[in-house]
Write a protein that holds these residues in place. Structure first.
Motif, PDB file in Angstrom:
ATOM      1  N   ALA A 199      78.730-103.869  17.465  1.00  0.00           N
ATOM      2  CA  ALA A 199      80.013-103.497  18.044  1.00  0.00           C
ATOM      3  C   ALA A 199      80.079-101.974  18.039  1.00  0.00           C
ATOM      4  CB  ALA A 199      81.169-104.087  17.247  1.00  0.00           C
ATOM      5  N   VAL A 200      80.120-101.398  19.231  1.00  0.00           N
ATOM      6  CA  VAL A 200      80.176 -99.947  19.368  1.00  0.00           C
ATOM      7  C   VAL A 200      81.642 -99.535  19.447  1.00  0.00           C
ATOM      8  CG1 VAL A 200      79.566 -97.990  20.841  1.00  0.00           C
ATOM      9  CG2 VAL A 200      77.949 -99.886  20.533  1.00  0.00           C
ATOM     10  N   PRO A 201      82.085 -98.574  18.643  1.00  0.00           N
ATOM     11  CA  PRO A 201      83.502 -98.184  18.680  1.00  0.00           C
ATOM     12  C   PRO A 201      83.875 -97.526  20.000  1.00  0.00           C
ATOM     13  CG  PRO A 201      82.255 -96.700  17.269  1.00  0.00           C
ATOM     14  CD  PRO A 201      81.334 -97.814  17.633  1.00  0.00           C
ATOM     15  N   GLU A 202      85.080 -97.799  20.460  1.00  0.00           N
ATOM     16  CA  GLU A 202      85.532 -97.167  21.694  1.00  0.00           C
ATOM     17  C   GLU A 202      85.519 -95.650  21.536  1.00  0.00           C
ATOM     18  OE1 GLU A 202      89.502 -98.307  22.682  1.00  0.00           O
ATOM     19  OE2 GLU A 202      90.360 -97.538  20.817  1.00  0.00           O
ATOM     20  N   GLY A 203      85.168 -94.984  22.616  1.00  0.00           N
ATOM     21  CA  GLY A 203      85.100 -93.534  22.576  1.00  0.00           C
ATOM     22  C   GLY A 203      83.781 -92.979  22.091  1.00  0.00           C
ATOM     23  N   ALA A 204      82.833 -93.854  21.737  1.00  0.00           N
ATOM     24  CA  ALA A 204      81.560 -93.370  21.200  1.00  0.00           C
ATOM     25  C   ALA A 204      80.791 -92.540  22.223  1.00  0.00           C
ATOM     26  CB  ALA A 204      80.704 -94.536  20.718  1.00  0.00           C
ATOM     27  N   GLY A 205      81.012 -92.821  23.507  1.00  0.00           N
ATOM     28  CA  GLY A 205      80.342 -92.049  24.535  1.00  0.00           C
ATOM     29  C   GLY A 205      80.775 -90.599  24.577  1.00  0.00           C
ATOM     30  N   GLY A 206      81.883 -90.279  23.921  1.00  0.00           N
ATOM     31  CA  GLY A 206      82.360 -88.898  23.858  1.00  0.00           C
ATOM     32  C   GLY A 206      81.841 -88.133  22.645  1.00  0.00           C
ATOM     33  N   TYR A 207      81.063 -88.788  21.803  1.00  0.00           N
ATOM     34  CA  TYR A 207      80.511 -88.113  20.639  1.00  0.00           C
ATOM     35  C   TYR A 207      79.476 -87.069  21.074  1.00  0.00           C
ATOM     36  CZ  TYR A 207      82.307 -91.953  17.665  1.00  0.00           C
ATOM     37  OH  TYR A 207      83.098 -92.871  17.013  1.00  0.00           O
ATOM     38  N   GLY A 208      79.295 -86.070  20.239  1.00  0.00           N
ATOM     39  CA  GLY A 208      78.201 -85.144  20.450  1.00  0.00           C
ATOM     40  C   GLY A 208      76.884 -85.818  20.095  1.00  0.00           C
ATOM     41  N   PRO A 209      75.771 -85.323  20.619  1.00  0.00           N
ATOM     42  CA  PRO A 209      74.476 -85.973  20.392  1.00  0.00           C
ATOM     43  C   PRO A 209      74.125 -86.170  18.919  1.00  0.00           C
ATOM     44  CG  PRO A 209      74.294 -84.358  22.135  1.00  0.00           C
ATOM     45  CD  PRO A 209      75.665 -84.192  21.554  1.00  0.00           C
ATOM     46  N   GLU A 210      74.358 -85.170  18.089  1.00  0.00           N
ATOM     47  CA  GLU A 210      73.990 -85.286  16.674  1.00  0.00           C
ATOM     48  C   GLU A 210      74.803 -86.373  15.989  1.00  0.00           C
ATOM     49  OE1 GLU A 210      73.670 -82.473  12.662  1.00  0.00           O
ATOM     50  OE2 GLU A 210      73.962 -81.555  14.636  1.00  0.00           O
ATOM     51  N   THR A 211      76.100 -86.402  16.254  1.00  0.00           N
ATOM     52  CA  THR A 211      76.970 -87.424  15.669  1.00  0.00           C
ATOM     53  C   THR A 211      76.596 -88.812  16.182  1.00  0.00           C
ATOM     54  OG1 THR A 211      78.778 -85.840  15.500  1.00  0.00           O
ATOM     55  CG2 THR A 211      79.366 -88.170  15.402  1.00  0.00           C
ATOM     56  N   PHE A 212      76.334 -88.904  17.474  1.00  0.00           N
ATOM     57  CA  PHE A 212      75.987 -90.191  18.070  1.00  0.00           C
ATOM     58  C   PHE A 212      74.704 -90.750  17.458  1.00  0.00           C
ATOM     59  CE2 PHE A 212      74.163 -93.069  21.151  1.00  0.00           C
ATOM     60  CZ  PHE A 212      75.259 -93.761  21.643  1.00  0.00           C
ATOM     61  N   ARG A 213      73.678 -89.928  17.395  1.00  0.00           N
ATOM     62  CA  ARG A 213      72.397 -90.407  16.866  1.00  0.00           C
ATOM     63  C   ARG A 213      72.513 -90.833  15.406  1.00  0.00           C
ATOM     64  NH1 ARG A 213      67.020 -87.095  18.154  1.00  0.00           N
ATOM     65  NH2 ARG A 213      66.357 -88.679  16.681  1.00  0.00           N
ATOM     66  N   ALA A 214      73.307 -90.108  14.629  1.00  0.00           N
ATOM     67  CA  ALA A 214      73.461 -90.454  13.217  1.00  0.00           C
ATOM     68  C   ALA A 214      74.236 -91.750  13.037  1.00  0.00           C
ATOM     69  CB  ALA A 214      74.159 -89.317  12.477  1.00  0.00           C
ATOM     70  N   ALA A 215      75.219 -91.994  13.901  1.00  0.00           N
ATOM     71  CA  ALA A 215      76.093 -93.157  13.738  1.00  0.00           C
ATOM     72  C   ALA A 215      75.552 -94.427  14.366  1.00  0.00           C
ATOM     73  CB  ALA A 215      77.471 -92.848  14.333  1.00  0.00           C
ATOM     74  N   ALA A 216      74.736 -94.307  15.409  1.00  0.00           N
ATOM     75  CA  ALA A 216      74.333 -95.460  16.209  1.00  0.00           C
ATOM     76  C   ALA A 216      73.721 -96.619  15.406  1.00  0.00           C
ATOM     77  CB  ALA A 216      73.376 -95.019  17.311  1.00  0.00           C
ATOM     78  N   PRO A 217      72.841 -96.385  14.443  1.00  0.00           N
ATOM     79  CA  PRO A 217      72.288 -97.529  13.710  1.00  0.00           C
ATOM     80  C   PRO A 217      73.349 -98.355  12.981  1.00  0.00           C
ATOM     81  CG  PRO A 217      70.906 -95.591  13.390  1.00  0.00           C
ATOM     82  CD  PRO A 217      72.161 -95.121  14.073  1.00  0.00           C
ATOM     83  N   GLY A 218      74.480 -97.733  12.645  1.00  0.00           N
ATOM     84  CA  GLY A 218      75.548 -98.462  11.977  1.00  0.00           C
ATOM     85  C   GLY A 218      76.335 -99.369  12.893  1.00  0.00           C
ATOM     86  N   TRP A 219      76.084 -99.296  14.197  1.00  0.00           N
ATOM     87  CA  TRP A 219      76.771-100.157  15.159  1.00  0.00           C
ATOM     88  C   TRP A 219      75.936-101.345  15.589  1.00  0.00           C
ATOM     89  CZ3 TRP A 219      77.251 -95.293  18.695  1.00  0.00           C
ATOM     90  CH2 TRP A 219      78.119 -94.368  18.098  1.00  0.00           C
ATOM     91  N   LEU A 220      74.675-101.375  15.166  1.00  0.00           N
ATOM     92  CA  LEU A 220      73.737-102.386  15.655  1.00  0.00           C
ATOM     93  C   LEU A 220      73.113-103.164  14.503  1.00  0.00           C
ATOM     94  CD1 LEU A 220      71.845-100.105  18.211  1.00  0.00           C
ATOM     95  CD2 LEU A 220      73.691-101.726  18.730  1.00  0.00           C
ATOM     96  N   ALA A 221      72.904-104.444  14.732  1.00  0.00           N
ATOM     97  CA  ALA A 221      72.294-105.317  13.726  1.00  0.00           C
ATOM     98  C   ALA A 221      70.808-104.984  13.559  1.00  0.00           C
ATOM     99  CB  ALA A 221      72.460-106.774  14.152  1.00  0.00           C
ATOM    100  N   PRO A 222      70.200-105.454  12.468  1.00  0.00           N
ATOM    101  CA  PRO A 222      68.770-105.191  12.254  1.00  0.00           C
ATOM    102  C   PRO A 222      67.871-105.630  13.399  1.00  0.00           C
ATOM    103  CG  PRO A 222      69.775-105.972  10.225  1.00  0.00           C
ATOM    104  CD  PRO A 222      70.829-106.086  11.287  1.00  0.00           C
ATOM    105  N   ALA A 223      68.254-106.662  14.130  1.00  0.00           N
ATOM    106  CA  ALA A 223      67.444-107.110  15.269  1.00  0.00           C
ATOM    107  C   ALA A 223      67.330-106.042  16.339  1.00  0.00           C
ATOM    108  CB  ALA A 223      68.045-108.380  15.868  1.00  0.00           C
ATOM    109  N   LEU A 224      68.269-105.091  16.354  1.00  0.00           N
ATOM    110  CA  LEU A 224      68.234-103.985  17.313  1.00  0.00           C
ATOM    111  C   LEU A 224      67.898-102.658  16.640  1.00  0.00           C
ATOM    112  CD1 LEU A 224      71.347-104.865  19.522  1.00  0.00           C
ATOM    113  CD2 LEU A 224      68.919-105.264  20.050  1.00  0.00           C
TER     114      LEU A 224
END
Length: 248
Positions: A199-224
């Motif tokens: 589940a990706v939080p709304e507004g995530a597309g507005g994050y800066g690249p560094e913040t996005f890359r750091a946070a992204a694994p926390g939005w996805l299950a181990p299968a991804l």
């Protein structure tokens, strides 16, 4: 050849590009080389950034490729016809996937609209691209009312075509989810018969690249490639729950 994952949505505007970027970020964090392919981009003028460009903005270090662009925001087949341009075929897209796969560990193919949107007047679709490259199809779904039917129809269409579906990801999880969204966390995997993989939080597309890359694994299950816990997320978001930790 590297692995391939096709990303489709239950409709337009459900968060396919951000989910694609999140999967790319999680793969990059694990040391994999990643290419993002947008076979057909519509509704974007020449010189404007498209979906592939947006994925590359959010996740520097990936390769972004766009095969065809049509200016009007329509299905690719219709947009190509109206623009007087040759359409993109499923075979064209599959050929590029194969080329990218020789140089990258993971190729992510982001569709336009839903699974069965026509690429050309001969009836080519993203489903046909997935069949040609023998790739699984990840489904990006909306959070709220109406998503159960749309997601089940999409996964049912995949099963009828013999295409694998690893699961579904909610493309934009609201900061203040309503009752339907909270209930859908349990109902969606039951009706669609695929696991919920993020589940990706709304507004995530507005994050800066560094913040996005750091946070992204926390939005996805181990299968991804992430560490998102579906059961824990459901428990927190269930009606009567705390609703906290929406991106954990």
């Amino acid at each position: 050849m590297g692995s391939v994952l096709v990303v489709t949505g239950t409709s337009t505007g459900v968060g396919k590009t951000v989910v694609t970027a999140a999967v790319a970020a999680a793969a990059l964090a694990r040391g994999r080389s990643v290419a993002v392919l947008k076979p057909a981009q519509t509704g974007v003028a020449e010189g404007e950034p498209g979906d592939a460009d947006e994925a590359a903005r959010l996740v520097p270090g990936i390769r972004a490729v766009e095969l065809a662009r049509f200016p009007e925001p329509l299905a690719p087949a219709t947009a190509a016809r109206r623009a007087g341009l040759p359409p993109l075929t499923a075979a064209d897209a599959a050929g590029m996937v194969e080329k990218l796969g020789h140089d990258h560990d993971l190729v992510l193919v982001e569709g336009a609209g839903g699974l069965l949107v026509r690429l050309d007047d001969a009836g080519g679709t993203l489903a046909e691209v997935a069949r040609l490259v023998a790739a699984p199809v990840l489904v990006v779904a909306a959070a709220g009312l109406g998503t159960l039917n749309a997601t089940e129809l999409t996964t049912e269409a995949l099963r009828r075509r013999g295409l694998a579906c690893p699961g579904a990801v909610v493309g934009s999880w609201p900061a203040a989810p309503d009752l339907a969204a909270r209930c859908n966390l349990a109902d969606l995997p039951a009706t669609a018969r695929v696991p919920l993989l993020g589940a990706v939080p709304e507004g995530a597309g507005g994050y800066g690249p560094e913040t996005f890359r750091a946070a992204a694994p926390g939005w996805l299950a181990p299968a991804l490639g992430g560490h998102w816990d579906a059961d824990g997320f459901r428990a927190r978001q269930a009606p009567g729950g705390s609703g906290r930790g929406q991106s954990q």
